[in-house]
Design an enzyme around this catalytic site. Structure first.
Site, PDB file in Angstrom:
ATOM      1  N   SER A 131       0.858  -1.180   0.000  1.00  8.43           N
ATOM      2  CA  SER A 131       0.000   0.000   0.000  1.00  8.43           C
ATOM      3  C   SER A 131       0.886   1.219   0.000  1.00  8.43           C
ATOM      4  O   SER A 131       2.075   1.139   0.350  1.00  8.43           O
ATOM      5  CB  SER A 131      -0.877  -0.013   1.266  1.00  8.43           C
ATOM      6  N   TYR A 144      -2.260  -1.193  10.596  1.00  5.97           N
ATOM      7  CA  TYR A 144      -2.168  -1.363   9.143  1.00  5.97           C
ATOM      8  C   TYR A 144      -0.845  -0.817   8.614  1.00  5.97           C
ATOM      9  O   TYR A 144      -0.146  -1.478   7.825  1.00  5.97           O
ATOM     10  CB  TYR A 144      -3.351  -0.653   8.483  1.00  5.97           C
TER      11      TYR A 144
END
Length: 249
Positions: A131, A144
């Site tokens: 990401s 995350y």
């Protein structure tokens, strides 16, 4: 017709929907035999039937069961993920550990299980769906961001160890992708930022991007398919941003 992956076997985690499903379709379209791995048994089976592949119903949070695993895939796409949005002082430690188990420990164990087969055949492609949060941080996403930063490191170590064996390892770093995972964040983001849900996309998710739209799963899948091909044999240890210019700032 692009048959660049004929004869290759691919495993895609989180493959029943979103980015994973798009990757599974892209690899199958290029001739790969795809194993769709997901906790969603019916979703994995439906997509596997569509693609002429096989389904693997697996709970990747059960990391103990992965320790003795042996995989015979040529292409491994580590894609499965979850999200939790909360300030650090309110973040449930059990949820933090859960996210790291699924998004860092499980990929490590799958890579570990796949490398012997890849080394024996002199070919392998590890593709980690990371990401922009593997390169940049955002508030309220401690678990995350930590998991994705760890995945970046794991990918680079895999690249260094696998190079002499014909195995490459790379990360794909999209911004916000049009998936159920992103859609489920909207209510939490609205609450945390004190804005209506309708304003989350423009005022939170896309504020750092030069290109003001969500990434499409098919765009991520297209890059994954190229990284899986012979043409990408000299591409390893890299992180490919697909974030509309977010990380250019």
């Amino acid at each position: 017709m692009d048959n660049s992956l004929n004869g290759r076997k691919a495993l895609v985690t989180g493959g029943a929907s979103g980015i994973g499903a798009a990757c599974a379709r892209a690899l199958a379209a290029r001739g790969a035999k795809v194993v769709v791995a997901d906790v969603d048994a019916s979703g994995a089976a439906a997509l596997a039937d569509e693609l002429g592949g096989t389904a693997w119903t697996v709970d990747l949070l059960d990391v103990d069961s992965l320790a003795a695993l042996s995989l015979d895939c040529d292409i491994l796409i580590n894609n499965a993920g979850i999200q939790k949005v909360a300030p650090i002082e309110e973040f449930d430690p059990a949820e933090f550990r859960r996210i790291l188990a699924l998004m860092l420990e499980a990929p490590f164990l799958l890579v570990r299980a796949a490398l012997p087969h890849m080394y024996a055949n002199g070919f392998g492609r590890i593709i980690n769906v990371s990401s922009v949060h593997g390169l940049r941080a955002s508030a309220y996403k401690s678990a995350y961001v930590s998991a994705k930063h760890g995945l970046e490191g794991l990918s680079k170590v895999t690249a260094l160890e696998g190079g002499e064996h014909g195995v490459t390892s790379n990360c794909i770093n999209p911004g916000y992708v049009r998936t159920p995972l992103v859609e489920r964040q909207i209510a939490d983001q609205a609450r945390l930022h004190g804005i209506p849900e309708a304003e989350v996309l423009a005022k939170v998710m896309l504020t750092e991007s030069a290109v003001k739209r969500l990434v499409e799963p098919s765009e991520v899948a297209s890059l994954a398919a190229w990284l899986a091909s012979d043409d990408a044999g000299m591409v390893t240890g890299a992180s490919y941003t697909m974030d509309g210019g977010w990380s250019a700032r």
